[in-house]
Motif scaffolding. Structure first.
Motif, PDB file in Angstrom:
ATOM      1  N   THR A 122      14.321 -16.815  13.333  1.00 28.29           N
ATOM      2  CA  THR A 122      14.870 -17.856  12.470  1.00 28.29           C
ATOM      3  C   THR A 122      14.565 -19.280  12.923  1.00 28.29           C
ATOM      4  OG1 THR A 122      16.962 -17.826  13.708  1.00 28.29           O
ATOM      5  CG2 THR A 122      16.796 -16.377  11.768  1.00 28.29           C
ATOM      6  N   ARG A 123      14.093 -19.445  14.170  1.00 27.92           N
ATOM      7  CA  ARG A 123      13.925 -20.803  14.701  1.00 27.92           C
ATOM      8  C   ARG A 123      12.594 -20.973  15.424  1.00 27.92           C
ATOM      9  NH1 ARG A 123      19.443 -21.751  18.013  1.00 27.92           N
ATOM     10  NH2 ARG A 123      18.977 -19.656  18.719  1.00 27.92           N
TER      11      ARG A 123
ATOM     12  N   GLY B 229      13.772 -31.763  10.542  1.00 25.18           N
ATOM     13  CA  GLY B 229      15.164 -31.430  10.288  1.00 25.18           C
ATOM     14  C   GLY B 229      16.011 -31.572  11.544  1.00 25.18           C
TER      15      GLY B 229
ATOM     16  N   ASP C  10      24.197 -23.846  14.725  1.00 26.22           N
ATOM     17  CA  ASP C  10      25.645 -24.092  14.714  1.00 26.22           C
ATOM     18  C   ASP C  10      26.383 -23.049  15.558  1.00 26.22           C
ATOM     19  OD1 ASP C  10      25.567 -26.360  13.103  1.00 26.22           O
ATOM     20  OD2 ASP C  10      25.668 -25.199  11.250  1.00 26.22           O
TER      21      ASP C  10
ATOM     22  N   ARG D 205      24.826 -19.081   1.978  1.00 25.48           N
ATOM     23  CA  ARG D 205      25.904 -19.996   1.598  1.00 25.48           C
ATOM     24  C   ARG D 205      27.131 -19.875   2.491  1.00 25.48           C
ATOM     25  NH1 ARG D 205      28.745 -20.223  -4.417  1.00 25.48           N
ATOM     26  NH2 ARG D 205      30.230 -21.936  -3.959  1.00 25.48           N
TER      27      ARG D 205
ATOM     28  N   LEU E 251      15.614 -24.938  12.940  1.00 30.41           N
ATOM     29  CA  LEU E 251      15.707 -23.842  11.964  1.00 30.41           C
ATOM     30  C   LEU E 251      14.501 -23.849  11.043  1.00 30.41           C
ATOM     31  CD1 LEU E 251      19.438 -24.250  10.899  1.00 30.41           C
ATOM     32  CD2 LEU E 251      18.527 -22.423  12.324  1.00 30.41           C
TER      33      LEU E 251
ATOM     34  N   LYS F 123      14.554 -21.875   8.227  1.00 29.49           N
ATOM     35  CA  LYS F 123      15.123 -21.732   6.894  1.00 29.49           C
ATOM     36  C   LYS F 123      16.639 -21.868   6.987  1.00 29.49           C
ATOM     37  CE  LYS F 123      15.274 -16.666   7.159  1.00 29.49           C
ATOM     38  NZ  LYS F 123      14.874 -15.403   6.498  1.00 29.49           N
ATOM     39  N   SER F 124      17.230 -22.298   5.885  1.00 33.29           N
ATOM     40  CA  SER F 124      18.678 -22.493   5.860  1.00 33.29           C
ATOM     41  C   SER F 124      19.388 -21.154   5.788  1.00 33.29           C
ATOM     42  CB  SER F 124      19.082 -23.358   4.669  1.00 33.29           C
ATOM     43  OG  SER F 124      18.463 -24.625   4.742  1.00 33.29           O
ATOM     44  N   PRO F 125      20.574 -21.042   6.385  1.00 36.08           N
ATOM     45  CA  PRO F 125      21.342 -19.790   6.300  1.00 36.08           C
ATOM     46  C   PRO F 125      21.921 -19.606   4.905  1.00 36.08           C
ATOM     47  CG  PRO F 125      22.646 -21.489   7.356  1.00 36.08           C
ATOM     48  CD  PRO F 125      21.262 -22.071   7.162  1.00 36.08           C
TER      49      PRO F 125
ATOM     50  N   GLN G   7      26.896 -19.229   9.008  1.00 39.25           N
ATOM     51  CA  GLN G   7      26.715 -20.331   9.941  1.00 39.25           C
ATOM     52  C   GLN G   7      25.297 -20.242  10.501  1.00 39.25           C
ATOM     53  OE1 GLN G   7      29.219 -20.361  13.478  1.00 39.25           O
ATOM     54  NE2 GLN G   7      29.851 -22.437  13.021  1.00 39.25           N
ATOM     55  N   SER G   8      24.618 -21.369  10.621  1.00 39.50           N
ATOM     56  CA  SER G   8      23.246 -21.335  11.118  1.00 39.50           C
ATOM     57  C   SER G   8      23.218 -20.937  12.589  1.00 39.50           C
ATOM     58  CB  SER G   8      22.584 -22.707  10.957  1.00 39.50           C
ATOM     59  OG  SER G   8      23.061 -23.612  11.942  1.00 39.50           O
TER      60      SER G   8
END
Length: 208
Positions: free
Chosen positions: A19-20, A80, A49, A42, A36, A38-40, A45-46
């Motif tokens: 993911t990173r 980002g 985070d 909805r 990151l 891609k965003s996690p 939590q990423s």
């Protein structure tokens, strides 16, 4: 400018996970930045985070430790928001290698690597430190000036990312302790399998 973004490019990237991406800090060789890709979801939590939350918990609960990296909070970059960590380097200044690379590198003494990881696991178990993601990419082996091997975990998401449908090990100490022991046992089994394979290969070469 105080709020100027840190400019990152592909030449700065030194590692990639699911993911990173991990980048060397272009302005500070003793730091890396996790970004990151891609965003996690909805309601998720990423990973950054989770890791920041976990690091704060580990610091409050156990204080500074030398077997997982220090985290220095978030920064803005051209790719980002990123999370800043110490960069683990060997005595000669080179970035330390991950365990997976070391286990297939004949320059390293696998018996000593196994011994160092055994000490690492004993500390986790004895102090009941909930580091769960002990895979071969998340542990670096730092070579000290005296030639010793020092394991360092570069993933400290800890109990806040345990992949459990019902996160018992996040909130119940008994399950957390049991999970640490289980993950340490699995890690040592992997190390021993590499050591056994290397010994068999050496024997085969000698017989041949």
């Amino acid at each position: 400018m105080k709020n100027q973004l840190i400019r990152l490019n592909e030449n700065d990237r030194i590692a990639r996970s699911t993911t990173r991406d991990c980048y060397l800090h272009p302005e500070n060789p003793d730091r890396i930045i996790k970004i990151l890709r891609k965003s996690p979801g909805r309601f998720q939590q990423s990973a950054n985070d989770q890791e920041w939350r976990s690091y704060q918990y580990l610091q409050k609960r156990f204080g500074k430790q030398d077997f997982f990296v220090d985290c220095h909070g978030f920064v803005g970059t051209t790719l980002g928001q990123g999370l800043v960590f110490d960069c683990v380097r060997d005595f000669d200044g080179k970035v330390s290698h991950c365990l997976l690379d070391i286990l297939t590198d004949p320059e390293y003494d696998l018996a000593r690597v196994e011994e160092a990881l055994g000490r690492f696991c004993r500390v986790l178990i004895e102090k009941e430190i909930p580091l769960f993601d002990l895979n071969l990419l998340n542990i670096l082996i730092q070579v000290t000036p005296s030639g010793e091997y020092h394991p360092v975990s570069i993933d400290v998401k800890s109990k806040f990312n345990n992949y459990e449908i019902i996160p018992l090990s996040t909130y119940i100490p008994f399950f957390s302790r049991r999970k640490v022991r289980r993950r340490c046992t699995r890690l040592m089994e992997k190390i021993r399998s590499f050591s056994t394979a290397a010994a068999a290969s050496d024997k085969g070469n000698a017989d041949g």
